[in-house]
Motif scaffolding. Sequence first.
Motif, PDB file in Angstrom:
ATOM      1  N   PHE A 266       8.393  29.815 -14.378  1.00  0.00           N
ATOM      2  CA  PHE A 266       7.120  29.796 -15.101  1.00  0.00           C
ATOM      3  C   PHE A 266       6.841  31.192 -15.628  1.00  0.00           C
ATOM      4  O   PHE A 266       7.443  32.167 -15.187  1.00  0.00           O
ATOM      5  CB  PHE A 266       5.977  29.276 -14.239  1.00  0.00           C
ATOM      6  CG  PHE A 266       5.852  29.933 -12.885  1.00  0.00           C
ATOM      7  CD1 PHE A 266       5.334  31.210 -12.766  1.00  0.00           C
ATOM      8  CD2 PHE A 266       6.246  29.257 -11.725  1.00  0.00           C
ATOM      9  CE1 PHE A 266       5.204  31.803 -11.520  1.00  0.00           C
ATOM     10  CE2 PHE A 266       6.124  29.844 -10.475  1.00  0.00           C
ATOM     11  CZ  PHE A 266       5.608  31.117 -10.372  1.00  0.00           C
ATOM     12  N   LYS A 267       5.920  31.249 -16.566  1.00  0.00           N
ATOM     13  CA  LYS A 267       5.532  32.536 -17.137  1.00  0.00           C
ATOM     14  C   LYS A 267       4.379  33.102 -16.332  1.00  0.00           C
ATOM     15  O   LYS A 267       3.502  32.358 -15.893  1.00  0.00           O
ATOM     16  CB  LYS A 267       5.088  32.341 -18.599  1.00  0.00           C
ATOM     17  CG  LYS A 267       6.018  33.012 -19.604  1.00  0.00           C
ATOM     18  CD  LYS A 267       5.517  32.759 -21.018  1.00  0.00           C
ATOM     19  CE  LYS A 267       4.502  33.695 -21.416  1.00  0.00           C
ATOM     20  NZ  LYS A 267       3.577  34.242 -21.920  1.00  0.00           N
ATOM     21  N   LEU A 268       4.339  34.402 -16.158  1.00  0.00           N
ATOM     22  CA  LEU A 268       3.196  34.995 -15.466  1.00  0.00           C
ATOM     23  C   LEU A 268       1.933  34.759 -16.296  1.00  0.00           C
ATOM     24  O   LEU A 268       1.984  34.724 -17.526  1.00  0.00           O
ATOM     25  CB  LEU A 268       3.413  36.501 -15.288  1.00  0.00           C
ATOM     26  CG  LEU A 268       4.586  36.918 -14.401  1.00  0.00           C
ATOM     27  CD1 LEU A 268       4.593  38.431 -14.216  1.00  0.00           C
ATOM     28  CD2 LEU A 268       4.525  36.226 -13.038  1.00  0.00           C
ATOM     29  N   THR A 269       0.829  34.607 -15.611  1.00  0.00           N
ATOM     30  CA  THR A 269      -0.440  34.493 -16.344  1.00  0.00           C
ATOM     31  C   THR A 269      -0.814  35.881 -16.874  1.00  0.00           C
ATOM     32  O   THR A 269      -0.292  36.900 -16.392  1.00  0.00           O
ATOM     33  CB  THR A 269      -1.577  34.011 -15.419  1.00  0.00           C
ATOM     34  OG1 THR A 269      -1.743  34.970 -14.361  1.00  0.00           O
ATOM     35  CG2 THR A 269      -1.265  32.654 -14.821  1.00  0.00           C
ATOM     36  N   GLN A 272      -1.966  38.029 -14.050  1.00  0.00           N
ATOM     37  CA  GLN A 272      -0.882  38.575 -13.220  1.00  0.00           C
ATOM     38  C   GLN A 272      -0.231  39.774 -13.923  1.00  0.00           C
ATOM     39  O   GLN A 272       0.054  40.792 -13.300  1.00  0.00           O
ATOM     40  CB  GLN A 272       0.160  37.485 -12.934  1.00  0.00           C
ATOM     41  CG  GLN A 272      -0.309  36.460 -11.899  1.00  0.00           C
ATOM     42  CD  GLN A 272       0.596  35.239 -11.819  1.00  0.00           C
ATOM     43  OE1 GLN A 272       1.120  34.767 -12.839  1.00  0.00           O
ATOM     44  NE2 GLN A 272       0.772  34.702 -10.621  1.00  0.00           N
ATOM     45  N   ASP A 296      -8.592  34.560  -6.298  1.00  0.00           N
ATOM     46  CA  ASP A 296      -9.003  33.323  -5.661  1.00  0.00           C
ATOM     47  C   ASP A 296      -7.767  32.574  -5.151  1.00  0.00           C
ATOM     48  O   ASP A 296      -6.655  32.835  -5.608  1.00  0.00           O
ATOM     49  CB  ASP A 296      -9.764  32.470  -6.683  1.00  0.00           C
ATOM     50  CG  ASP A 296     -10.851  31.641  -6.010  1.00  0.00           C
ATOM     51  OD1 ASP A 296     -10.745  31.406  -4.790  1.00  0.00           O
ATOM     52  OD2 ASP A 296     -11.785  31.238  -6.709  1.00  0.00           O
ATOM     53  N   VAL A 297      -7.970  31.646  -4.246  1.00  0.00           N
ATOM     54  CA  VAL A 297      -6.847  30.864  -3.737  1.00  0.00           C
ATOM     55  C   VAL A 297      -6.126  30.196  -4.895  1.00  0.00           C
ATOM     56  O   VAL A 297      -6.756  29.633  -5.782  1.00  0.00           O
ATOM     57  CB  VAL A 297      -7.295  29.775  -2.734  1.00  0.00           C
ATOM     58  CG1 VAL A 297      -7.489  30.374  -1.380  1.00  0.00           C
ATOM     59  CG2 VAL A 297      -8.562  29.090  -3.207  1.00  0.00           C
ATOM     60  N   GLY A 298      -4.806  30.291  -4.872  1.00  0.00           N
ATOM     61  CA  GLY A 298      -4.027  29.628  -5.904  1.00  0.00           C
ATOM     62  C   GLY A 298      -3.845  30.436  -7.176  1.00  0.00           C
ATOM     63  O   GLY A 298      -3.228  29.972  -8.131  1.00  0.00           O
ATOM     64  N   GLY A 300      -2.029  32.946  -7.550  1.00  0.00           N
ATOM     65  CA  GLY A 300      -0.651  33.412  -7.688  1.00  0.00           C
ATOM     66  C   GLY A 300      -0.439  34.852  -7.256  1.00  0.00           C
ATOM     67  O   GLY A 300       0.270  35.623  -7.902  1.00  0.00           O
ATOM     68  N   THR A 302       1.198  35.743  -4.599  1.00  0.00           N
ATOM     69  CA  THR A 302       2.509  35.937  -3.988  1.00  0.00           C
ATOM     70  C   THR A 302       3.535  36.452  -5.010  1.00  0.00           C
ATOM     71  O   THR A 302       4.343  37.323  -4.690  1.00  0.00           O
ATOM     72  CB  THR A 302       3.006  34.615  -3.379  1.00  0.00           C
ATOM     73  OG1 THR A 302       1.922  33.994  -2.697  1.00  0.00           O
ATOM     74  CG2 THR A 302       4.120  34.867  -2.397  1.00  0.00           C
ATOM     75  N   PRO A 456      -3.167  29.802 -12.797  1.00  0.00           N
ATOM     76  CA  PRO A 456      -2.095  29.307 -13.657  1.00  0.00           C
ATOM     77  C   PRO A 456      -2.521  27.996 -14.322  1.00  0.00           C
ATOM     78  O   PRO A 456      -3.236  27.196 -13.713  1.00  0.00           O
ATOM     79  CB  PRO A 456      -0.935  29.074 -12.687  1.00  0.00           C
ATOM     80  CG  PRO A 456      -1.216  29.945 -11.526  1.00  0.00           C
ATOM     81  CD  PRO A 456      -2.714  30.020 -11.419  1.00  0.00           C
ATOM     82  N   ARG A 459      -2.829  23.121 -13.534  1.00  0.00           N
ATOM     83  CA  ARG A 459      -3.136  22.712 -12.172  1.00  0.00           C
ATOM     84  C   ARG A 459      -3.972  21.453 -12.190  1.00  0.00           C
ATOM     85  O   ARG A 459      -4.850  21.306 -13.032  1.00  0.00           O
ATOM     86  CB  ARG A 459      -3.952  23.801 -11.466  1.00  0.00           C
ATOM     87  CG  ARG A 459      -3.141  25.000 -11.139  1.00  0.00           C
ATOM     88  CD  ARG A 459      -2.299  24.732  -9.903  1.00  0.00           C
ATOM     89  NE  ARG A 459      -1.396  25.836  -9.666  1.00  0.00           N
ATOM     90  CZ  ARG A 459      -1.809  26.998  -9.190  1.00  0.00           C
ATOM     91  NH1 ARG A 459      -3.052  27.196  -8.880  1.00  0.00           N
ATOM     92  NH2 ARG A 459      -0.952  27.957  -9.002  1.00  0.00           N
ATOM     93  N   ARG A 591      -2.610  22.265  -5.874  1.00  0.00           N
ATOM     94  CA  ARG A 591      -1.575  23.248  -6.175  1.00  0.00           C
ATOM     95  C   ARG A 591      -0.480  22.655  -7.055  1.00  0.00           C
ATOM     96  O   ARG A 591       0.403  23.363  -7.513  1.00  0.00           O
ATOM     97  CB  ARG A 591      -0.973  23.789  -4.882  1.00  0.00           C
ATOM     98  CG  ARG A 591      -2.034  24.458  -4.073  1.00  0.00           C
ATOM     99  CD  ARG A 591      -1.478  25.252  -2.913  1.00  0.00           C
ATOM    100  NE  ARG A 591      -2.329  26.401  -2.740  1.00  0.00           N
ATOM    101  CZ  ARG A 591      -1.937  27.649  -2.766  1.00  0.00           C
ATOM    102  NH1 ARG A 591      -0.677  27.947  -2.908  1.00  0.00           N
ATOM    103  NH2 ARG A 591      -2.799  28.622  -2.642  1.00  0.00           N
TER     104      ARG A 591
END
Length: 679
Positions: A266-269, A272, A296-298, A300, A302, A456, A459, A591
């Motif tokens: 996937f492409k980074l947002t 990000q 926020d949760v989700g 990205g 990580t 992202p 979702r 997710r």
Amino acid sequence: MSPLETKTSPLAAPITSLWGVGAERATQLARLDLHTVEDLLLHRPRRYEDRRHFRAIAELTRDEAATARGTIVAQGLKRFRGGSKSVFQFVLDDGTARLHCRWWNLPFMEKYFAVGDEVFVFGKLVETKPRTMDHPETEVIEGGEESFIHINRIAPIYPLTEGLPQRWLRGLIWRTLGKFESQIAEPKPTPDLKAFPARANAVRMIHFPEELTDVEIARRRLALDEFVELQFQIQSRRKKFEANTKALPCGGNNQLMKPFLARLGFKLTNAQTKVLREIRADMDGAHPMRRLLQGDVGSGKTVVAACTALMALEGGFNAALMAPTEILAEQHFRNFQKWFEPLGVKVELQTGSRKTVDSREPIVESRSRRLPSTLDSRPSTLFVGTHALFTSGFDLPKLGLVIIDEQHKFGVAQREQLVRKGNYPHLLVMTATPIPRTLGLTLYGDLDVSVVDELPAGRGRVKTFVRAADKLPKVWEFIREKVAGGRQAYVVYPRVEEQDTANDIKAVTKELENVRRSLAPFRVGLLHGRLKSGEKEEVMTAFRASQIQALVATALIEVGLDVPNATVMLVENAERFGLAQLHQLRGRIGRGAHESFCILISGAKTDAARERLRVLEETTDGFRIAEADLKLRGPGELLGQRQSGLPRFRFGDLLHDLDLIRRARELAARTLDGSGKNI
Ligand code: ADP
Ligand code: MG
């Protein structure tokens, strides 16, 4: 003692040096955490009584707490139920009416009062015929030299402890003020004294205000001092850090990053990418990075962590990623292995209960605390683990970067300790707790902040419903339907403490049977904090592989788990959780591409508790939820109890003092810029 006062300040003298404070009183005062003269001077009244004007007893109303003053005209103790129960009562007369004051099952109250005593009472009427108060606060009015401290003025009412009389404490504070007031110095840096009263004045006003409006003026001054002290500490620590450290060059050359991003799928947002630009500037800068990554949760985080790690690895350094739980560490381990090993980067796992030295070998139990000494000659390594990474005493050689995931689970002190471990590695702290601005400025004044403020695309949405427990049969029907359609579900039971307690385990184990029955023939697994890590891992692996359709869990799953096919979450007794925590929990679903459903079962009897949960129905904006939580539950709860690392403020109010916190930051910054050397 406040660090603003020098050690030799007379205010640092022990409380026992005061006339009249013997061993017994000192013990009582220590229970209130009052140990020095300064502590005593900063003991904050919990309310004030305007004893210049009294409400006539005849005018007291049921709904309003008020102070009355009168003379005891009768009193007596009645025992009943064979003497095991009692009620002590006196009757107060102020010329307008009589007031009955009762104390249940406190027979010894009798010896504190006598007919003819003049007393203040503070409370609410519980009955009007006759006018009655239960367990009012009282103070006997005594004549004598010092009586002016207690009457015909606005009197402070202090928090007390057993055996400590209000009147005695007020007298002590009055005399101590008289003796030490002139020695209450302005702290450095000193705030603008045109905008605030002098500190000595503020201390007097907080105890003995001339008007009730003085109290807030004084409180703000003393709150400002607390914030300045903290900001000064934080900022001077940061300055000192920058003066004494040189950053390891970790700007990166994209050698690993390019193939990593190409294979990612996937492409980074935009968010990000923006954040990574900020991070790269730090990693390439003169001072080690100290950055908080909020998202926020989700959102990205990580992947951002992975890219940051690659920058360090490209620079020839090792990196470490620390997660708050073993399950999360193992999930990260798995992800990073998948991402990094094709790039020739080694990934190693170290948790409290196990570690892998070579990730291709099966996971083995090992008591060895040293990594192989040949490590230096190996390709650069990413170490993944829990806090065991840092506490088990083995070295992380050539450490260029430390990433801490879900930082709110670690205290600030632990964070400090970690950073000192290496040769000033870069530090990236990641959190999904949307910290409101006041708290952020207070807690993380020493970190730069980046925000991943975009989710992202593509979702599935999460729909949230608050339901009463009697709707459960319908809810189970709904979950069955989803599971039959191929989706997976979490069923969450509350956990009160940071660790699962034996009772929590009993509760979820019992519930497991119910859930199995409700969802039969689908398979249901159990996850809680007391399972051995091998067992946890087994359950998670089966859940990830869709061999288990539902997972019954304690709130342990709150942090970080990422199973996109899980789209249903049922939370039992949701009212026992904080809103921010529920938001985190809910972040486990939504997710993947499928629409997700979060059902909050409220066992609460009150509408208020249910209304509180509705915030989650209305919004998925973590910041709004956190603000609501902060208002409802206070900062400690929001950040995870004592671990929040928040200092205890006597006067400061994190909800309402944003302007003071800003001022404090500026004041500290200005002072440090002007005289940075002498810190
Ligand atoms: P969190 O910020 O809560 O830690 P994660 O890093 O776990 O979020 O990411 C959540 C999910 O989103 C993961 O499955 C991850 O692979 C995916 N993801 C991350 N970035 C993107 C992106 N730019 N586009 C699509 N999916 C992404
Ligand atoms: Mg995460």
